[in-house]
Motif scaffolding. Sequence first.
Motif, PDB file in Angstrom:
ATOM      1  N   PHE A  18       3.687  30.090   3.493  1.00 14.61           N
ATOM      2  CA  PHE A  18       4.087  29.797   2.121  1.00 14.61           C
ATOM      3  C   PHE A  18       5.354  30.556   1.721  1.00 14.61           C
ATOM      4  N   ALA A  19       6.215  29.893   0.954  1.00 16.12           N
ATOM      5  CA  ALA A  19       7.401  30.531   0.380  1.00 16.12           C
ATOM      6  C   ALA A  19       6.983  31.335  -0.852  1.00 16.12           C
ATOM      7  N   CYS A  20       7.872  32.209  -1.300  1.00 14.15           N
ATOM      8  CA  CYS A  20       7.571  33.097  -2.430  1.00 14.15           C
ATOM      9  C   CYS A  20       7.112  32.359  -3.688  1.00 14.15           C
ATOM     10  N   HIS A  21       7.733  31.239  -4.005  1.00 13.87           N
ATOM     11  CA  HIS A  21       7.417  30.570  -5.274  1.00 13.87           C
ATOM     12  C   HIS A  21       5.945  30.178  -5.387  1.00 13.87           C
ATOM     13  N   VAL A  22       5.259  30.045  -4.262  1.00 14.54           N
ATOM     14  CA  VAL A  22       3.831  29.695  -4.269  1.00 14.54           C
ATOM     15  C   VAL A  22       3.008  30.794  -4.943  1.00 14.54           C
ATOM     16  N   TYR A  23       3.515  32.030  -4.908  1.00 14.43           N
ATOM     17  CA  TYR A  23       2.752  33.174  -5.406  1.00 14.43           C
ATOM     18  C   TYR A  23       3.019  33.500  -6.874  1.00 14.43           C
ATOM     19  N   TYR A  25       1.984  32.271  -9.548  1.00 18.96           N
ATOM     20  CA  TYR A  25       0.820  32.179 -10.445  1.00 18.96           C
ATOM     21  C   TYR A  25      -0.389  32.937  -9.890  1.00 18.96           C
ATOM     22  N   MET A  26      -0.144  33.748  -8.882  1.00 16.42           N
ATOM     23  CA  MET A  26      -1.218  34.522  -8.272  1.00 16.42           C
ATOM     24  C   MET A  26      -1.032  35.999  -8.594  1.00 16.42           C
ATOM     25  N   GLU A  27      -2.081  36.763  -8.465  1.00 15.84           N
ATOM     26  CA  GLU A  27      -2.021  38.210  -8.610  1.00 15.84           C
ATOM     27  C   GLU A  27      -1.796  38.777  -7.214  1.00 15.84           C
ATOM     28  N   CYS A  28      -0.539  39.053  -6.873  1.00 21.78           N
ATOM     29  CA  CYS A  28      -0.186  39.476  -5.503  1.00 21.78           C
ATOM     30  C   CYS A  28      -0.905  40.750  -5.081  1.00 21.78           C
ATOM     31  N   SER A  29      -1.228  41.617  -6.020  1.00 22.92           N
ATOM     32  CA  SER A  29      -1.904  42.873  -5.670  1.00 22.92           C
ATOM     33  C   SER A  29      -3.325  42.635  -5.149  1.00 22.92           C
ATOM     34  N   LEU A  30      -3.850  41.433  -5.338  1.00 25.41           N
ATOM     35  CA  LEU A  30      -5.215  41.128  -4.898  1.00 25.41           C
ATOM     36  C   LEU A  30      -5.270  40.268  -3.641  1.00 25.41           C
ATOM     37  N   LEU A  31      -4.140  40.094  -2.960  1.00 27.29           N
ATOM     38  CA  LEU A  31      -4.095  39.199  -1.801  1.00 27.29           C
ATOM     39  C   LEU A  31      -4.996  39.628  -0.650  1.00 27.29           C
ATOM     40  N   LYS A  49       9.629  39.664  -4.994  1.00 28.15           N
ATOM     41  CA  LYS A  49       9.563  40.492  -6.199  1.00 28.15           C
ATOM     42  C   LYS A  49       9.448  39.678  -7.477  1.00 28.15           C
ATOM     43  N   LYS A  50      10.236  38.646  -7.603  1.00 27.89           N
ATOM     44  CA  LYS A  50      10.211  37.845  -8.829  1.00 27.89           C
ATOM     45  C   LYS A  50       8.877  37.109  -8.957  1.00 27.89           C
ATOM     46  N   SER A  51       8.460  36.432  -7.901  1.00 31.37           N
ATOM     47  CA  SER A  51       7.219  35.663  -7.944  1.00 31.37           C
ATOM     48  C   SER A  51       5.987  36.542  -8.113  1.00 31.37           C
ATOM     49  N   CYS A  52       6.020  37.735  -7.531  1.00 27.78           N
ATOM     50  CA  CYS A  52       4.884  38.655  -7.633  1.00 27.78           C
ATOM     51  C   CYS A  52       4.990  39.583  -8.838  1.00 27.78           C
ATOM     52  N   ASP A  53       6.023  39.407  -9.640  1.00 28.73           N
ATOM     53  CA  ASP A  53       6.235  40.258 -10.821  1.00 28.73           C
ATOM     54  C   ASP A  53       6.215  41.728 -10.409  1.00 28.73           C
ATOM     55  N   SER A  54       6.934  42.028  -9.302  1.00 34.58           N
ATOM     56  CA  SER A  54       6.963  43.399  -8.791  1.00 34.58           C
ATOM     57  C   SER A  54       8.389  43.939  -8.752  1.00 34.58           C
ATOM     58  N   CYS A  55       9.181  43.555  -9.701  1.00 32.85           N
ATOM     59  CA  CYS A  55      10.578  43.993  -9.727  1.00 32.85           C
ATOM     60  C   CYS A  55      10.684  45.507  -9.858  1.00 32.85           C
ATOM     61  N   PHE A  56       9.711  46.148 -10.446  1.00 35.75           N
ATOM     62  CA  PHE A  56       9.728  47.596 -10.595  1.00 35.75           C
ATOM     63  C   PHE A  56       9.628  48.302  -9.250  1.00 35.75           C
ATOM     64  N   LEU A  57       9.280  47.603  -8.175  1.00 37.14           N
ATOM     65  CA  LEU A  57       9.162  48.204  -6.849  1.00 37.14           C
ATOM     66  C   LEU A  57      10.482  48.166  -6.084  1.00 37.14           C
ATOM     67  N   SER A  58      11.555  47.777  -6.743  1.00 35.93           N
ATOM     68  CA  SER A  58      12.844  47.637  -6.093  1.00 35.93           C
ATOM     69  C   SER A  58      13.304  48.942  -5.471  1.00 35.93           C
ATOM     70  N   THR A  59      14.044  48.831  -4.376  1.00 33.16           N
ATOM     71  CA  THR A  59      14.615  50.016  -3.742  1.00 33.16           C
ATOM     72  C   THR A  59      15.979  50.351  -4.339  1.00 33.16           C
ATOM     73  N   GLU A  60      16.492  49.497  -5.223  1.00 31.78           N
ATOM     74  CA  GLU A  60      17.761  49.770  -5.883  1.00 31.78           C
ATOM     75  C   GLU A  60      17.522  50.647  -7.102  1.00 31.78           C
ATOM     76  N   PRO A  61      18.557  51.360  -7.551  1.00 30.42           N
ATOM     77  CA  PRO A  61      18.394  52.183  -8.749  1.00 30.42           C
ATOM     78  C   PRO A  61      17.986  51.312  -9.939  1.00 30.42           C
ATOM     79  N   PRO A  62      17.019  51.752 -10.715  1.00 30.91           N
ATOM     80  CA  PRO A  62      16.567  50.957 -11.854  1.00 30.91           C
ATOM     81  C   PRO A  62      17.619  50.927 -12.951  1.00 30.91           C
ATOM     82  N   THR A  63      17.591  49.848 -13.702  1.00 36.06           N
ATOM     83  CA  THR A  63      18.507  49.744 -14.835  1.00 36.06           C
ATOM     84  C   THR A  63      17.789  50.121 -16.123  1.00 36.06           C
ATOM     85  N   LEU A  64      16.466  50.195 -16.078  1.00 33.52           N
ATOM     86  CA  LEU A  64      15.677  50.570 -17.242  1.00 33.52           C
ATOM     87  C   LEU A  64      14.998  51.905 -16.985  1.00 33.52           C
ATOM     88  N   GLN A  65      14.518  52.524 -18.046  1.00 29.25           N
ATOM     89  CA  GLN A  65      13.793  53.783 -17.906  1.00 29.25           C
ATOM     90  C   GLN A  65      12.548  53.554 -17.060  1.00 29.25           C
TER      91      GLN A  65
END
Length: 101
Positions: A18-23, A25-31, A49-65
Motif C-alpha cells: 500500500f502507498a502512504c495515502h491508504v493510511y 484514515y488509519m491510526e498508524c500507531s496501532l498498526l 508523515k502526512k498520511s499518518c499525521d506524524s509530522c512532529f517526528l520529522s528529522t528536520e528542525p521544527p518550525t513550531l515550538q
Amino acid sequence: TLPTQCEDDQTYRSPFGFACHVYQYMECSLLEEIGYSLAEKNELTMRCKKSCDSCFLSTEPPTLQTLAPTERPTHDLSENPTNVPRTAPSMMPSLISSDIP
C-alpha cells in the motif's frame, strides 16, 4: 531517503503493497495490532508523515515550538526542604541523600 517536514514519500510501499495515502484514515500507531512489526510500523510512520499525521517526528528542525527536553529543569528546588527522606514519593527531591530507596 526520508521525506521532508510534512510530506509522504511517494515511492514508499508498505509490506502489504500500500502507498502512504491508504493510511490517512488509519491510526498508524496501532498498526502492530493488525500484523505490522514494530520496525514496519516505525518505517511507515516516518515515510508517510502526512498520511499518518506524524509530522512532529520529522528529522528536520521544527518550525513550531516543541516539547523537546530542556537543558536544565524548569522548576526550582523546594524553598522548605525536609531533613529526612519521606516514605511516600514527592514531587521535589530532598536535599539530604539517604540509603533508603
